[in-house]
Scaffold this motif. Structure first.
Motif, PDB file in Angstrom:
ATOM      1  N   VAL A  71       0.835  -1.204   0.000  1.00 16.39           N
ATOM      2  CA  VAL A  71       0.000   0.000   0.000  1.00 16.39           C
ATOM      3  C   VAL A  71       0.872   1.258   0.000  1.00 16.39           C
ATOM      4  CG1 VAL A  71      -1.657   1.316   1.368  1.00 16.39           C
ATOM      5  CG2 VAL A  71      -2.003  -1.120   1.015  1.00 16.39           C
ATOM      6  N   ARG A  74       2.367   1.667  -3.474  1.00 12.39           N
ATOM      7  CA  ARG A  74       1.435   2.135  -4.499  1.00 12.39           C
ATOM      8  C   ARG A  74       1.127   3.611  -4.366  1.00 12.39           C
ATOM      9  NH1 ARG A  74      -2.263  -3.286  -4.132  1.00 12.39           N
ATOM     10  NH2 ARG A  74      -0.902  -4.556  -5.434  1.00 12.39           N
ATOM     11  N   ARG A  75       1.205   4.131  -3.160  1.00 16.14           N
ATOM     12  CA  ARG A  75       0.926   5.553  -2.997  1.00 16.14           C
ATOM     13  C   ARG A  75       2.062   6.413  -3.506  1.00 16.14           C
ATOM     14  NH1 ARG A  75      -2.409   4.896   2.624  1.00 16.14           N
ATOM     15  NH2 ARG A  75      -4.132   3.838   1.605  1.00 16.14           N
ATOM     16  N   LEU A  77       3.376   5.645  -6.400  1.00 13.66           N
ATOM     17  CA  LEU A  77       3.318   5.394  -7.837  1.00 13.66           C
ATOM     18  C   LEU A  77       1.983   5.877  -8.381  1.00 13.66           C
ATOM     19  CD1 LEU A  77       4.476   1.672  -7.627  1.00 13.66           C
ATOM     20  CD2 LEU A  77       5.881   3.534  -8.498  1.00 13.66           C
ATOM     21  N   TRP A  79      -0.863   6.039 -11.195  1.00 12.61           N
ATOM     22  CA  TRP A  79      -1.298   4.875 -11.985  1.00 12.61           C
ATOM     23  C   TRP A  79      -2.396   5.341 -12.919  1.00 12.61           C
ATOM     24  CZ3 TRP A  79      -0.657   0.195 -13.752  1.00 12.61           C
ATOM     25  CH2 TRP A  79      -1.648  -0.769 -13.783  1.00 12.61           C
ATOM     26  N   GLY A  85     -10.840   3.636 -16.091  1.00  8.22           N
ATOM     27  CA  GLY A  85     -10.304   3.809 -14.756  1.00  8.22           C
ATOM     28  C   GLY A  85     -11.026   4.716 -13.781  1.00  8.22           C
ATOM     29  N   LEU A  86     -11.915   5.600 -14.235  1.00  9.84           N
ATOM     30  CA  LEU A  86     -12.554   6.494 -13.260  1.00  9.84           C
ATOM     31  C   LEU A  86     -13.694   5.768 -12.564  1.00  9.84           C
ATOM     32  CD1 LEU A  86     -12.619   9.863 -15.217  1.00  9.84           C
ATOM     33  CD2 LEU A  86     -10.946   9.018 -13.575  1.00  9.84           C
ATOM     34  N   PHE A  87     -13.881   6.055 -11.270  1.00 11.88           N
ATOM     35  CA  PHE A  87     -14.948   5.406 -10.520  1.00 11.88           C
ATOM     36  C   PHE A  87     -16.279   6.059 -10.879  1.00 11.88           C
ATOM     37  CE2 PHE A  87     -11.161   4.933  -7.712  1.00 11.88           C
ATOM     38  CZ  PHE A  87     -10.971   3.585  -7.976  1.00 11.88           C
ATOM     39  N   LEU A  90     -18.482   8.312  -8.423  1.00 12.64           N
ATOM     40  CA  LEU A  90     -17.901   9.469  -7.756  1.00 12.64           C
ATOM     41  C   LEU A  90     -17.708  10.601  -8.754  1.00 12.64           C
ATOM     42  CD1 LEU A  90     -15.139   7.662  -5.659  1.00 12.64           C
ATOM     43  CD2 LEU A  90     -17.392   8.411  -4.888  1.00 12.64           C
ATOM     44  N   MET A  98      -9.236  10.857  -4.360  1.00 10.19           N
ATOM     45  CA  MET A  98      -9.207   9.526  -3.752  1.00 10.19           C
ATOM     46  C   MET A  98      -7.952   9.269  -2.899  1.00 10.19           C
ATOM     47  SD  MET A  98     -10.840   6.882  -3.151  1.00 10.19           S
ATOM     48  CE  MET A  98     -12.298   6.882  -4.189  1.00 10.19           C
ATOM     49  N   VAL A  99      -6.788   9.447  -3.477  1.00  9.17           N
ATOM     50  CA  VAL A  99      -5.580   9.129  -2.704  1.00  9.17           C
ATOM     51  C   VAL A  99      -5.370  10.121  -1.548  1.00  9.17           C
ATOM     52  CG1 VAL A  99      -3.087   8.762  -2.788  1.00  9.17           C
ATOM     53  CG2 VAL A  99      -4.546   7.874  -4.621  1.00  9.17           C
ATOM     54  N   GLU A 101      -7.624  11.538   0.126  1.00 13.05           N
ATOM     55  CA  GLU A 101      -8.586  11.117   1.155  1.00 13.05           C
ATOM     56  C   GLU A 101      -8.052   9.916   1.930  1.00 13.05           C
ATOM     57  OE1 GLU A 101     -12.523  10.333  -0.295  1.00 13.05           O
ATOM     58  OE2 GLU A 101     -12.792  12.390  -1.014  1.00 13.05           O
ATOM     59  N   LEU A 102      -7.462   8.977   1.201  1.00  5.74           N
ATOM     60  CA  LEU A 102      -6.893   7.803   1.874  1.00  5.74           C
ATOM     61  C   LEU A 102      -5.768   8.213   2.821  1.00  5.74           C
ATOM     62  CD1 LEU A 102      -6.635   5.293  -1.120  1.00  5.74           C
ATOM     63  CD2 LEU A 102      -8.357   5.326   0.665  1.00  5.74           C
ATOM     64  N   ARG A 148      -5.820  12.419 -11.182  1.00  6.32           N
ATOM     65  CA  ARG A 148      -5.959  11.520 -10.041  1.00  6.32           C
ATOM     66  C   ARG A 148      -4.622  10.848  -9.705  1.00  6.32           C
ATOM     67  NH1 ARG A 148      -9.942   6.512 -10.465  1.00  6.32           N
ATOM     68  NH2 ARG A 148      -8.373   5.895 -11.985  1.00  6.32           N
TER      69      ARG A 148
ATOM     70  N   LEU B  94     -12.014  -1.995 -12.229  1.00  4.50           N
ATOM     71  CA  LEU B  94     -12.134  -0.926 -11.227  1.00  4.50           C
ATOM     72  C   LEU B  94     -11.549  -1.381  -9.892  1.00  4.50           C
ATOM     73  CD1 LEU B  94     -15.680   0.598 -11.816  1.00  4.50           C
ATOM     74  CD2 LEU B  94     -13.461   1.552 -12.436  1.00  4.50           C
ATOM     75  N   ILE B  97      -7.861  -1.157 -10.190  1.00  3.44           N
ATOM     76  CA  ILE B  97      -7.384   0.220 -10.118  1.00  3.44           C
ATOM     77  C   ILE B  97      -7.408   0.719  -8.682  1.00  3.44           C
ATOM     78  CG2 ILE B  97      -8.001   2.592 -10.731  1.00  3.44           C
ATOM     79  CD1 ILE B  97      -8.925   1.219 -13.457  1.00  3.44           C
ATOM     80  N   GLY B 100      -4.512  -0.602  -7.138  1.00  2.00           N
ATOM     81  CA  GLY B 100      -3.344   0.055  -7.703  1.00  2.00           C
ATOM     82  C   GLY B 100      -3.129   1.451  -7.158  1.00  2.00           C
ATOM     83  N   GLY B 102      -3.558   2.142  -4.170  1.00  2.00           N
ATOM     84  CA  GLY B 102      -3.074   1.992  -2.812  1.00  2.00           C
ATOM     85  C   GLY B 102      -4.174   1.838  -1.780  1.00  2.00           C
TER      86      GLY B 102
END
Lengths: 306, 198
Positions: A71, A74-75, A77, A79, A85-87, A90, A98-99, A101-102, A148, B94, B97, B100, B102
């Motif tokens: 984890v 990946r943060r 990197l 991607w 790829g978009l949710f 949202l 997203m990231v 927020e995480l 993103r 999804l 992703i 990916g 994280g």
């Protein structure tokens, strides 16, 4: 910096990657090219540990990624993938956020970052923030995808066919904008593409894969000038010398002297050749100097610097 | 009204508790994604509620708790199956992703998979809630109380009014749940496919 050292990846009975070694220097853009099934995407996915190699090591900034938390890895990197790829549930803003927020950024910082990123990728924050992904054009989606990926300012960006789903007319504009942005931000970029022209245009280095093996790697000009075998030559295309000229700014070939027919200052050696052929002359004017056919021949023969 | 209120409250208490427990159990089991669990749930769906209550009687005895347990077991299956179906609908790319970017497995579930699967999951909750409210009527046969008491007593003395006093509230409750959760379901589905945007 991203480094693959002696990577082998087995998928079932099929050897997807076979002792691949490749280094992407910090702040450079490396394009992974090759026919489909050559192992480009597999190689990319080894970096963020969506795949694990059977043998060999992947290093990110000198650290063996097998030894760190996935984890956390990946943060660091970014991607970017094709438009899926978009949710979809949202908004554009929440996708980009997203990231952050995480990572529990304060909301005010997230909001400011979202607007900043939308501007960076050439979108109007006021207009885009609350839109749903499905209401964006292919190009807009891809811009949001890059925003993103850059949200938490990762030093590296992985891109898997990022422009594959964009119509050809918008494609070069998008390439120029987004790759230009990544270059300005000095990101280390690993880009998968099946489009050799895209790769030649945007990358500092190309790595050509075939059946899981690295066939040749190097700057675009060196591959175009000296393909290591007939496969590489065929993949680069029969017009590879013209492609080479297209990478070379005519500016670099200017020598003192006068010529009659002017070309644009941002013309490439290929444009200069085109003008010479169409006007049946041996030299064209550029700025206060001239570009000669002999100089262009030298580029094509690999004898010119720059 | 005095005749209605205590059984109604008891009915609601039993149903509410059974619903909460079956959601917790159904979600937890659904997340395992195990094939055996899914097959057991499918099997459980074929059992009539009266049979479940009848089975509970010798094993668990009578009263509120056995009724609660029987209803919970009964309603867990639709929740579980809906969770499996709803999460199964999420585009695998999804999911990839999300990883990916994280996200941990839990973050991915909460932020991506549950919201995207929510219309199907809510449909399962609606089925479970209605089955519980209707099924709780049968709790009276193992001493679980509720509106079923009114119906059973009415049947025993052939008092139509008393039967209706128990039956009508059950129907109203079921219709309210159907309308409320059905609307939520449509709203969630609409949000995911709305052409005009969120």
């Amino acid at each position: 910096m991203i480094e693959f050292r002696n990577i082998t990846l087995q998928r079932g009975t099929h050897r997807a990657l076979d002792s691949v070694s490749l280094t992407v220097a910090a702040g450079t853009i490396c394009a992974l090219v090759g026919p489909s099934g050559a192992g480009k995407t597999s190689l990319l996915r080894l970096v963020n540990r969506l795949l694990i190699p059977d043998s060999g090591t992947v290093f990110v900034d000198g650290v063996d990624i097998a030894t760190i938390d996935e984890v956390q890895l990946r943060r660091r990197l970014g991607w970017v993938v094709q438009e899926v790829g978009l949710f979809p549930h949202l908004s554009v803003a929440r996708n980009i956020a997203m990231v952050p927020e995480l990572l529990h950024w304060p909301q005010a910082k997230i909001d400011a970052r979202v607007d900043e990123l939308l501007q960076l990728v050439g979108l109007d924050p006021a207009q885009m923030r609350d839109r749903a992904p499905r209401n964006l054009s292919g190009g807009e989606r891809q811009r949001v995808g890059v925003a993103r990926a850059l949200a938490a300012d990762p030093p590296h960006v992985l891109m898997d066919e990022p422009f594959g789903a964009v119509d050809p007319l918008r494609r070069s504009e998008l390439q120029r904008d987004l790759i230009g942005l990544l270059r300005r931000l000095q990101k280390t970029v690993l880009l998968v593409t099946h489009d050799i022209d895209e790769a030649l245009q945007v990358a500092d280095r190309l790595a050509l894969l075939r059946d899981g093996s690295l066939v040749q790697a190097g700057p675009p000009a060196s591959l175009l000038l000296a393909p290591s075998d007939s496969f590489v030559a065929a993949f680069l295309g029969s017009d590879r010398i013209l492609k080479l000229l297209a990478l070379h700014p005519a500016q670099h070939l200017v020598e003192p002297g006068r010529a009659v027919h002017p070309i644009a200052t941002d013309a490439t050696a290929r444009d200069a050749l085109e003008t010479m052929l169409s006007l049946n002359v041996d030299e064209v004017a550029l700025g206060s100097g001239r570009v000669t056919l002999a100089a262009i021949r030298a580029v094509a023969a690999g004898q010119a610097g720059g | 009204m005095n005749a209605l209120l205590p059984p109604l409250l008891e009915h609601l208490r039993l149903s509410g508790a059974a619903f909460a427990l079956s959601v917790a159990l159904g979600v937890a089991l659904g997340l395992t994604g195990s094939r055996i669990v899914t097959q057991l749930a499918n099997l459980a769906r074929t059992l009539p509620s009266l049979a479940v209550l009848a089975l509970a009687l010798p094993l668990l005895g009578t009263g509120f708790l056995p009724s609660l347990l029987a209803l919970t077991l009964y309603a867990t299956a639709p929740v579980l199956l809906a969770v499996v179906a709803g999460l199964g609908l999420v585009d695998p790319s999804l999911r990839e992703i999300a990883s990916g970017l994280g996200m941990t497995r839990w973050q991915r579930l909460r932020r991506i998979e549950f919201p995207l699967g929510s219309p199907v999951i809510v449909a399962g909750l609606r089925v479970a809630a209605i089955e519980i409210v209707a099924g709780a009527t049968l709790a009276t046969f193992i001493g679980g109380g509720g509106l079923g008491d009114l119906i059973a007593r009415g049947l025993a003395v052939r008092d139509t009014q008393q039967i209706l006093l128990g039956a009508v509230p059950v129907v109203v409750l079921a219709l309210l749940l159907e309308a409320g959760l059905g609307q939520l379901e449509r709203k969630l589905a609409g949000k995911l496919s709305d052409e005009v945007g969120a």
